[in-house]
Design a protein around this motif. Structure first.
Motif, mmCIF file in Angstrom:
data_model
loop_
_atom_site.group_PDB
_atom_site.id
_atom_site.type_symbol
_atom_site.label_atom_id
_atom_site.label_comp_id
_atom_site.label_asym_id
_atom_site.label_seq_id
_atom_site.Cartn_x
_atom_site.Cartn_y
_atom_site.Cartn_z
ATOM 1 N N MET A 43 0.850 -1.178 0.000
ATOM 2 C CA MET A 43 0.000 0.000 0.000
ATOM 3 C C MET A 43 0.893 1.238 0.000
ATOM 4 S SD MET A 43 -2.951 0.935 2.702
ATOM 5 C CE MET A 43 -4.339 1.707 1.993
ATOM 6 N N SER A 44 0.688 2.126 -0.962
ATOM 7 C CA SER A 44 1.538 3.302 -1.047
ATOM 8 C C SER A 44 0.978 4.430 -0.186
ATOM 9 C CB SER A 44 1.663 3.762 -2.505
ATOM 10 O OG SER A 44 0.470 4.371 -2.927
ATOM 11 N N GLU A 45 1.861 5.288 0.234
ATOM 12 C CA GLU A 45 1.476 6.445 1.042
ATOM 13 C C GLU A 45 0.799 7.485 0.151
ATOM 14 O OE1 GLU A 45 2.109 7.079 4.428
ATOM 15 O OE2 GLU A 45 2.673 4.980 4.564
ATOM 16 N N THR A 46 -0.133 8.216 0.737
ATOM 17 C CA THR A 46 -0.802 9.287 0.001
ATOM 18 C C THR A 46 -0.675 10.591 0.782
ATOM 19 O OG1 THR A 46 -2.943 8.852 1.028
ATOM 20 C CG2 THR A 46 -2.480 7.718 -1.048
ATOM 21 N N ARG A 47 -0.881 11.678 0.075
ATOM 22 C CA ARG A 47 -0.945 13.002 0.696
ATOM 23 C C ARG A 47 -2.072 13.772 0.036
ATOM 24 N NH1 ARG A 47 4.589 15.766 -1.654
ATOM 25 N NH2 ARG A 47 4.312 15.046 -3.781
ATOM 26 N N GLU A 48 -2.550 14.794 0.730
ATOM 27 C CA GLU A 48 -3.655 15.588 0.211
ATOM 28 C C GLU A 48 -3.121 16.742 -0.619
ATOM 29 O OE1 GLU A 48 -6.642 18.579 2.269
ATOM 30 O OE2 GLU A 48 -7.093 16.495 2.801
ATOM 31 N N CYS A 49 -3.690 16.928 -1.763
ATOM 32 C CA CYS A 49 -3.316 18.041 -2.631
ATOM 33 C C CYS A 49 -3.863 19.340 -2.033
ATOM 34 C CB CYS A 49 -3.885 17.825 -4.029
ATOM 35 S SG CYS A 49 -3.618 19.235 -5.128
ATOM 36 N N PRO A 50 -3.028 20.369 -1.884
ATOM 37 C CA PRO A 50 -3.516 21.632 -1.316
ATOM 38 C C PRO A 50 -4.431 22.409 -2.266
ATOM 39 C CG PRO A 50 -1.203 21.815 -1.882
ATOM 40 C CD PRO A 50 -1.584 20.389 -2.104
ATOM 41 N N ALA A 51 -4.406 22.076 -3.550
ATOM 42 C CA ALA A 51 -5.237 22.801 -4.513
ATOM 43 C C ALA A 51 -6.640 22.219 -4.625
ATOM 44 C CB ALA A 51 -4.563 22.797 -5.885
ATOM 45 N N CYS A 52 -6.739 20.872 -4.703
ATOM 46 C CA CYS A 52 -8.058 20.268 -4.923
ATOM 47 C C CYS A 52 -8.502 19.364 -3.773
ATOM 48 C CB CYS A 52 -8.054 19.467 -6.224
ATOM 49 S SG CYS A 52 -7.005 18.007 -6.207
ATOM 50 N N ALA A 53 -7.652 19.157 -2.773
ATOM 51 C CA ALA A 53 -7.956 18.363 -1.580
ATOM 52 C C ALA A 53 -8.200 16.887 -1.866
ATOM 53 C CB ALA A 53 -9.126 18.954 -0.818
ATOM 54 N N MET A 54 -7.742 16.412 -3.011
ATOM 55 C CA MET A 54 -7.886 14.996 -3.344
ATOM 56 C C MET A 54 -6.617 14.251 -2.927
ATOM 57 S SD MET A 54 -10.859 14.637 -4.656
ATOM 58 C CE MET A 54 -10.756 13.029 -5.377
ATOM 59 N N PRO A 55 -6.759 13.003 -2.475
ATOM 60 C CA PRO A 55 -5.562 12.232 -2.130
ATOM 61 C C PRO A 55 -4.782 11.869 -3.385
ATOM 62 C CG PRO A 55 -7.521 10.872 -1.910
ATOM 63 C CD PRO A 55 -7.984 12.254 -2.228
ATOM 64 N N THR A 56 -3.467 11.936 -3.275
ATOM 65 C CA THR A 56 -2.591 11.581 -4.392
ATOM 66 C C THR A 56 -1.380 10.853 -3.852
ATOM 67 O OG1 THR A 56 -1.472 12.442 -6.360
ATOM 68 C CG2 THR A 56 -1.351 13.784 -4.383
ATOM 69 N N ASP A 57 -0.669 10.169 -4.710
ATOM 70 C CA ASP A 57 0.507 9.405 -4.309
ATOM 71 C C ASP A 57 1.546 10.348 -3.688
ATOM 72 O OD1 ASP A 57 2.327 7.297 -4.040
ATOM 73 O OD2 ASP A 57 3.164 7.636 -6.031
ATOM 74 N N ALA A 58 2.115 9.949 -2.567
ATOM 75 C CA ALA A 58 3.062 10.799 -1.845
ATOM 76 C C ALA A 58 4.345 11.035 -2.632
ATOM 77 C CB ALA A 58 3.382 10.190 -0.488
ATOM 78 N N GLU A 59 4.691 10.141 -3.530
ATOM 79 C CA GLU A 59 5.925 10.273 -4.308
ATOM 80 C C GLU A 59 5.715 10.984 -5.645
ATOM 81 O OE1 GLU A 59 8.903 9.436 -3.081
ATOM 82 O OE2 GLU A 59 7.849 8.874 -1.246
ATOM 83 N N ALA A 60 4.465 11.256 -6.002
ATOM 84 C CA ALA A 60 4.171 11.890 -7.288
ATOM 85 C C ALA A 60 4.632 13.345 -7.278
ATOM 86 C CB ALA A 60 2.681 11.823 -7.576
ATOM 87 N N PRO A 61 5.258 13.790 -8.369
ATOM 88 C CA PRO A 61 5.706 15.190 -8.424
ATOM 89 C C PRO A 61 4.561 16.174 -8.621
ATOM 90 C CG PRO A 61 6.234 14.074 -10.467
ATOM 91 C CD PRO A 61 5.674 13.036 -9.535
ATOM 92 N N GLU A 62 3.393 15.683 -9.101
ATOM 93 C CA GLU A 62 2.233 16.547 -9.279
ATOM 94 C C GLU A 62 0.963 15.763 -8.992
ATOM 95 O OE1 GLU A 62 1.400 16.275 -14.037
ATOM 96 O OE2 GLU A 62 2.878 17.736 -13.353
ATOM 97 N N CYS A 63 -0.104 16.489 -8.703
ATOM 98 C CA CYS A 63 -1.400 15.883 -8.420
ATOM 99 C C CYS A 63 -1.955 15.239 -9.694
ATOM 100 C CB CYS A 63 -2.362 16.942 -7.890
ATOM 101 S SG CYS A 63 -4.045 16.328 -7.599
ATOM 102 N N GLU A 64 -2.441 13.996 -9.567
ATOM 103 C CA GLU A 64 -2.993 13.310 -10.736
ATOM 104 C C GLU A 64 -4.340 13.892 -11.161
ATOM 105 O OE1 GLU A 64 -2.572 10.900 -7.939
ATOM 106 O OE2 GLU A 64 -0.560 10.244 -8.458
ATOM 107 N N VAL A 65 -5.033 14.589 -10.252
ATOM 108 C CA VAL A 65 -6.370 15.110 -10.536
ATOM 109 C C VAL A 65 -6.310 16.497 -11.171
ATOM 110 C CG1 VAL A 65 -8.600 15.721 -9.530
ATOM 111 C CG2 VAL A 65 -7.332 13.760 -8.654
ATOM 112 N N CYS A 66 -5.626 17.447 -10.503
ATOM 113 C CA CYS A 66 -5.646 18.836 -10.982
ATOM 114 C C CYS A 66 -4.329 19.298 -11.596
ATOM 115 C CB CYS A 66 -6.038 19.780 -9.845
ATOM 116 S SG CYS A 66 -4.785 19.939 -8.562
#
Length: 62
Positions: free
Chosen positions: A1-24
């Motif tokens: 299970m990978s770690e997630t973090r909340e995007c400050p722009a859209c508040a959607m959970p995204t992968d903690a290692e991703a350089p950008e939010c997958e949603v916005c």
């Protein structure tokens, strides 16, 4: 299970290692590791000036 973090722009959970939010597409700022030289300079100046000034104001020095 990978770690997630909340995007400050859209508040959607995204992968903690991703350089950008997958949603916005918000680009997460890269964190700096360790303490910078500016931080050490600030700490040094605080010790050099602020601590003796506070001690003098408190009446520890004649």
């Amino acid at each position: 299970m990978s770690e997630t973090r909340e995007c400050p722009a859209c508040a959607m959970p995204t992968d903690a290692e991703a350089p950008e939010c997958e949603v916005c597409g918000y680009e997460f700022p890269e964190s700096k590791a360790g303490v910078t030289a500016m931080t050490w300079l600030f700490i040094g100046l605080m010790v050099l000036f602020a601590v003796p000034l506070l001690a003098w104001l408190a009446g520890w020095f004649g």
